[in-house]
Scaffold this active site. Structure first.
Site, PDB file in Angstrom:
ATOM      1  N   ASN A   9     125.505  77.262  74.571  1.00 25.69           N
ATOM      2  CA  ASN A   9     125.706  77.533  75.316  1.00 25.69           C
ATOM      3  C   ASN A   9     126.832  77.190  76.361  1.00 25.69           C
ATOM      4  OD1 ASN A   9     126.435  79.986  76.892  1.00 25.69           O
ATOM      5  ND2 ASN A   9     124.225  81.296  76.884  1.00 25.69           N
ATOM      6  N   TRP A  10     128.306  77.574  76.907  1.00 25.35           N
ATOM      7  CA  TRP A  10     128.649  76.999  77.781  1.00 25.35           C
ATOM      8  C   TRP A  10     129.210  77.686  79.004  1.00 25.35           C
ATOM      9  CZ3 TRP A  10     134.471  74.742  75.837  1.00 25.35           C
ATOM     10  CH2 TRP A  10     134.589  74.261  75.723  1.00 25.35           C
ATOM     11  N   LYS A  11     127.990  78.733  78.958  1.00 25.78           N
ATOM     12  CA  LYS A  11     128.100  80.214  80.291  1.00 25.78           C
ATOM     13  C   LYS A  11     129.214  80.078  80.874  1.00 25.78           C
ATOM     14  CE  LYS A  11     122.591  78.584  79.825  1.00 25.78           C
ATOM     15  NZ  LYS A  11     121.595  79.131  80.586  1.00 25.78           N
ATOM     16  N   HIS A  96     121.279  87.339  75.852  1.00 16.38           N
ATOM     17  CA  HIS A  96     121.067  86.314  76.933  1.00 16.38           C
ATOM     18  C   HIS A  96     119.816  86.964  77.961  1.00 16.38           C
ATOM     19  CE1 HIS A  96     120.691  82.845  79.394  1.00 16.38           C
ATOM     20  NE2 HIS A  96     120.598  81.527  78.139  1.00 16.38           N
ATOM     21  N   GLU A  98     120.463  86.632  80.868  1.00 12.86           N
ATOM     22  CA  GLU A  98     120.450  86.061  81.515  1.00 12.86           C
ATOM     23  C   GLU A  98     121.748  87.683  81.329  1.00 12.86           C
ATOM     24  OE1 GLU A  98     122.273  82.151  81.413  1.00 12.86           O
ATOM     25  OE2 GLU A  98     121.111  81.154  81.801  1.00 12.86           O
ATOM     26  N   GLU A 168     114.172  82.161  73.886  1.00 10.85           N
ATOM     27  CA  GLU A 168     114.417  80.931  75.383  1.00 10.85           C
ATOM     28  C   GLU A 168     113.021  81.739  76.535  1.00 10.85           C
ATOM     29  OE1 GLU A 168     118.901  79.635  75.459  1.00 10.85           O
ATOM     30  OE2 GLU A 168     119.107  81.551  76.075  1.00 10.85           O
ATOM     31  N   GLY A 174     117.522  76.253  82.421  1.00  9.92           N
ATOM     32  CA  GLY A 174     118.102  75.511  83.656  1.00  9.92           C
ATOM     33  C   GLY A 174     117.119  74.664  84.424  1.00  9.92           C
ATOM     34  N   SER A 214     116.472  74.352  78.900  1.00  8.68           N
ATOM     35  CA  SER A 214     116.012  72.836  78.795  1.00  8.68           C
ATOM     36  C   SER A 214     115.942  71.858  77.783  1.00  8.68           C
ATOM     37  CB  SER A 214     115.254  71.984  80.133  1.00  8.68           C
ATOM     38  OG  SER A 214     115.241  72.681  81.631  1.00  8.68           O
ATOM     39  N   GLY A 235     122.343  74.870  76.817  1.00  6.13           N
ATOM     40  CA  GLY A 235     122.761  74.969  77.891  1.00  6.13           C
ATOM     41  C   GLY A 235     123.298  73.814  79.174  1.00  6.13           C
ATOM     42  N   GLY A 236     123.135  73.319  79.646  1.00  7.11           N
ATOM     43  CA  GLY A 236     123.027  72.440  80.403  1.00  7.11           C
ATOM     44  C   GLY A 236     124.395  71.269  79.368  1.00  7.11           C
TER      45      GLY A 236
HETATM   46  P1  13P Z   1     119.760  74.911  79.575  1.00  3.82           P
HETATM   47  O1  13P Z   1     119.466  73.857  78.008  1.00  3.82           O
HETATM   48  O2  13P Z   1     120.534  73.955  80.336  1.00  3.82           O
HETATM   49  O3  13P Z   1     118.338  75.279  79.828  1.00  3.82           O
HETATM   50  O4  13P Z   1     120.043  76.993  79.325  1.00  3.82           O
HETATM   51  C1  13P Z   1     119.747  77.052  77.887  1.00  3.82           C
HETATM   52  C2  13P Z   1     120.282  78.253  77.586  1.00  3.82           C
HETATM   53  O5  13P Z   1     119.828  79.618  78.290  1.00  3.82           O
HETATM   54  C3  13P Z   1     120.998  78.298  76.560  1.00  3.82           C
HETATM   55  O6  13P Z   1     121.120  80.110  76.036  1.00  3.82           O
END
Ligand code: 13P
Length: 251
Positions: A9-11, A96, A98, A168, A174, A214, A235-236
């Site tokens: 997930n590149w956000k 998600h 977020e 998640e 993050g 993470s 994510g990251g």
């Molecule tokens: P991180 O891997 O950056 O913690 O993000 C996880 C995430 O929200 C994937 O959708």
């Protein structure tokens, strides 16, 4: 036998040219990943059309990060599920944390979005997870159970073939704070039980449940070794092709 998947997930990251380069690097390295591990990348909407030309014909599948709760019409700023399939998307992430936290995404809306995504032919990666307060209050099982029931209990066993669940924990996203393998496993096992209660043991057993929060090359192996953890929503670490592929090699 359920599928193992690593999804990125590149956000809201990368310009379109940067995204194209990242996708090229992921596709190039994807040949190292065994056939039984699926790879999905979810760039921002603006990149999907260009990135689909890169992923096409490779083992890397393309996902959006959200879709609208309508199919077309006067909904300024929204992107509908059929538009996603029209540019070559095979998946969308929905729910998600977020989106739930910053954009008022409710379980009720997610029922509609999931329905429209499935109707358009998309697979759905449905995210669930508790926040820190809920975990500290010992409500994490209940919160995840309710999110699963509120959304997925409106669907059929047949629909479940196109649905992946991602657990998640919000406090791990993050933050660098990963859930321990045991903490993640106990929720994954619980989610599988909640699915079994409605759809039967076979459907629950066939459903892919990803961990997100993470997840990185250094902890993926331990997480993926758990019996109910079938991969990750990253994510990251998905913004670096090497790290993303390293995670996919951690089964
Ligand atoms: P991180 O891997 O950056 O913690 O993000 C996880 C995430 O929200 C994937 O959708």
């Amino acid at each position: 036998m359920r599928k193992k998947i690593v999804a990125g997930n590149w956000k809201m990251n990368t310009s379109c040219p940067e995204g194209v380069e990242l996708a090229k690097a992921v596709v190039a390295k994807s040949t190292e990943v065994p056939a039984n591990v699926g790879l999905i990348i979810a760039p921002p909407f603006t990149h999907l059309c260009c990135v689909s030309e890169i992923t096409e014909g490779s083992k890397v599948e393309l996902s959006a990060q959200n879709c609208a709760d309508h199919t077309s019409g006067a909904f300024t700023g929204e992107v509908a599920a059929p538009m996603l399939t029209s540019v070559g998307c095979q998946w969308t992430i929905l729910g998600h944390s977020e989106r739930r936290q910053y954009y008022g995404e409710t379980d009720e809306k997610l029922v509609v979005k999931t329905k429209l995504a499935l109707e358009a032919g998309l697979g759905v990666i449905l995210c669930v997870g508790e926040n820190l307060d809920e975990r500290e209050a010992g409500k994490h099982f209940e919160v995840c159970e309710n999110q699963i029931k509120n959304v997925l209990y409106n669907f059929t066993a047949e629909d479940m073939k196109k649905i992946v669940v991602a657990y998640e924990p919000v406090w791990a996203i993050g933050t660098g704070k990963t859930a321990t393998a045991e903490q993640a496993e106990e929720i994954h096992a619980h989610i599988r039980k909640v699915l079994a209660d409605k759809f039967g043991a076979q459907v629950a057993d066939d459903t892919t449940i990803l961990y997100g929060g993470s997840c990185k090359p250094s902890n993926a192996k331990e997480l993926f070794a758990q019996p109910d953890i079938d991969g990750g929503l990253i994510g990251g670490a998905a913004l670096k092709a090497d790290d993303f592929i390293q995670i996919a090699l951690s089964f």
